[in-house]
Scaffold this active site. Structure first.
Site, PDB file in Angstrom:
ATOM      1  CE1 TYR A 214      -1.600  -8.835  -1.402  1.00  0.00           C
ATOM      2  CE2 TYR A 214      -1.631 -10.999  -0.399  1.00  0.00           C
ATOM      3  CZ  TYR A 214      -2.295  -9.882  -0.859  1.00  0.00           C
ATOM      4  OH  TYR A 214      -3.657  -9.822  -0.773  1.00  0.00           O
TER       5      TYR A 214
ATOM      6  CG  PHE B  91      -2.817  -5.358  -9.982  1.00  0.00           C
ATOM      7  CD1 PHE B  91      -1.719  -5.720 -10.748  1.00  0.00           C
ATOM      8  CD2 PHE B  91      -2.700  -4.255  -9.136  1.00  0.00           C
ATOM      9  CE1 PHE B  91      -0.534  -4.987 -10.678  1.00  0.00           C
ATOM     10  CE2 PHE B  91      -1.516  -3.532  -9.049  1.00  0.00           C
ATOM     11  CZ  PHE B  91      -0.432  -3.902  -9.825  1.00  0.00           C
ATOM     12  CD  GLU B  92      -5.113  -7.100  -2.743  1.00  0.00           C
ATOM     13  OE1 GLU B  92      -5.945  -6.195  -2.534  1.00  0.00           O
ATOM     14  OE2 GLU B  92      -5.118  -8.167  -2.101  1.00  0.00           O
ATOM     15  CB  ILE B  93       1.461  -3.940  -5.028  1.00  0.00           C
ATOM     16  CG1 ILE B  93       1.468  -4.445  -6.477  1.00  0.00           C
ATOM     17  CG2 ILE B  93       2.835  -4.157  -4.388  1.00  0.00           C
ATOM     18  CD1 ILE B  93       2.492  -3.752  -7.366  1.00  0.00           C
TER      19      ILE B  93
ATOM     20  CE1 TYR C  91      -5.438  -3.256  -1.372  1.00  0.00           C
ATOM     21  CE2 TYR C  91      -5.666  -1.767  -3.247  1.00  0.00           C
ATOM     22  CZ  TYR C  91      -5.955  -2.971  -2.624  1.00  0.00           C
ATOM     23  OH  TYR C  91      -6.746  -3.900  -3.265  1.00  0.00           O
TER      24      TYR C  91
END
Ligand SMILES: *[C@@H]1O[C@H](CO)[C@@H](O)[C@H](O)[C@H]1NC(C)=O
Ligand SMILES: *[C@@H]1O[C@H](CO)[C@@H](O)[C@H](O)[C@H]1NC(C)=O
Length: 327
Positions: free
Chosen positions: A144, A229-231, A172
């Site tokens: 995500y 914000f993080e993927i 991450y």
């Protein structure tokens, strides 16, 4: 904008050879955030997603209105899903003394702790820490990209960050790293130490403990990735290691008695349980939330970005980025 046109080219996957990752944008928000979210989607679509059509998952603890859903759907040709958060993921666990929690909120408000008084903010932080990746609308995805209303994306991306995550086995990804407000986490680190002692098998060999501690784990230096914000490779959050960490923290009660944020929780978990090479700074993604902005400074990236490098927080005195890059 010729929405019809790019809509058909995006949805016809047989005509489009661009490989995609099984991934989605996931956004926790309220009906009142509609216009801030639309502005953010306009930027996300124009800088990146119009070429890819990654789906969006919107989650709320109360139902979205028809007005909200209609106006969100109109911003993208990509699939859009709206979900309700189950009550049991947005309420007090039985072991929390709610009288004590309420007294602590009043005391924190008196000390001007940001969101010190807010009950819903605490539910949100706990939800982002331990439950969002288990929502039935999020479960189908392997990755995500977390988005919030009113954040800005300033750079044209000529690559797919999800694909970078997948091909390089990154778990991450972040853009901004800052110190947390100490008043929100007085006993977080003692619980982290308890976790490290109880579960040595969950600690990665080449971890990033040095990034978050100046004294090899004795104390926390408050550095964290700004998780708005993080993927993330969601197999990390869904792992036994991460869930053992979350459950220990949840039992300790600090999400309610203090105001533990999902940012330090995600960040400490990533620093301890991931190999250093599994964490990536997405320098290419210009990003602003509130008063802090990551604006790429390299001349090549500047050509693709609409942001002022003078506003870049990367090398500010308090930023934790330099330490991350150097450790
Ligand atoms: C999708 O693309 C294929 C290959 O170009 C084409 O044959 C097909 O008619 C297209 N389908 C739609 C719905 O546009
Ligand atoms: C809950 O906290 C309040 C306030 O500190 C205290 O008076 C009460 O005894 C606690 N209740 C339980 C069941 O521990």
């Amino acid at each position: 904008m010729d929405r019809q046109h790019y809509s058909s080219s995006l949805t016809n996957s047989s005509a489009d050879p661009t490989p995609r990752v099984n991934a989605a944008f996931v956004i926790l928000l309220q009906n009142k955030d509609l216009h801030d979210m639309r502005k953010t989607m306009r930027m996300l679509e124009s800088t990146f997603n119009r070429h890819y059509g990654y789906p969006y998952v919107f989650l709320n603890n109360v139902p979205f209105t028809d007005h909200f859903m209609t106006h969100i759907r109109a911003m993208t040709a990509a699939p859009v899903h709206f979900g309700l958060i189950p009550k049991e993921h947005w309420s007090y666990p039985a072991h929390i003394n709610q009288t004590q929690a309420a007294l602590n909120r009043i005391a924190m408000e008196a000390r001007n702790v940001p969101y010190g008084e807010s009950e819903s903010y605490r539910h949100m932080c706990r939800y982002e820490s331990g439950f969002i990746f288990q929502h039935e609308l999020v479960l189908p995805y392997d990755y995500y990209w977390r988005v919030e209303p009113d954040v800005s994306f300033s750079c044209d991306l000529d690559f797919d960050p999800f694909m970078v995550m997948k091909t390089r086995k990154i778990k991450y990804g972040f853009t901004i790293a800052l110190p947390e407000y100490v008043d929100t986490i007085p006993t977080l680190w003692e619980n982290v130490r308890r976790f490290m002692a109880l579960y040595p098998e969950h600690i990665a060999k080449r971890n990033s403990l040095e990034w978050i501690s100046y004294d090899m784990g004795e104390t926390y230096n408050n550095c964290h990735f700004w998780s708005n914000f993080e993927i993330v490779d969601l197999s990390f959050f869904r792992s036994k290691a991460y869930m053992d960490f979350f459950n220990l923290l949840d039992q300790a009660g600090g999400f309610f008695y203090e105001r533990w944020g999902d940012a330090p929780v995600h960040s400490i978990a990533a620093a301890l349980m991931l190999e250093r090479r599994e964490i990536r700074f997405f320098n290419e993604i210009g990003y602003r939330h509130g008063m802090y902005e990551h604006c790429p400074e390299s001349p090549a990236l500047q050509l693709k970005c609409a942001c002022d490098p003078k506003d870049n927080v990367d090398w500010a005195q308090f930023s934790c980025l330099r330490r991350f890059l150097e450790t």
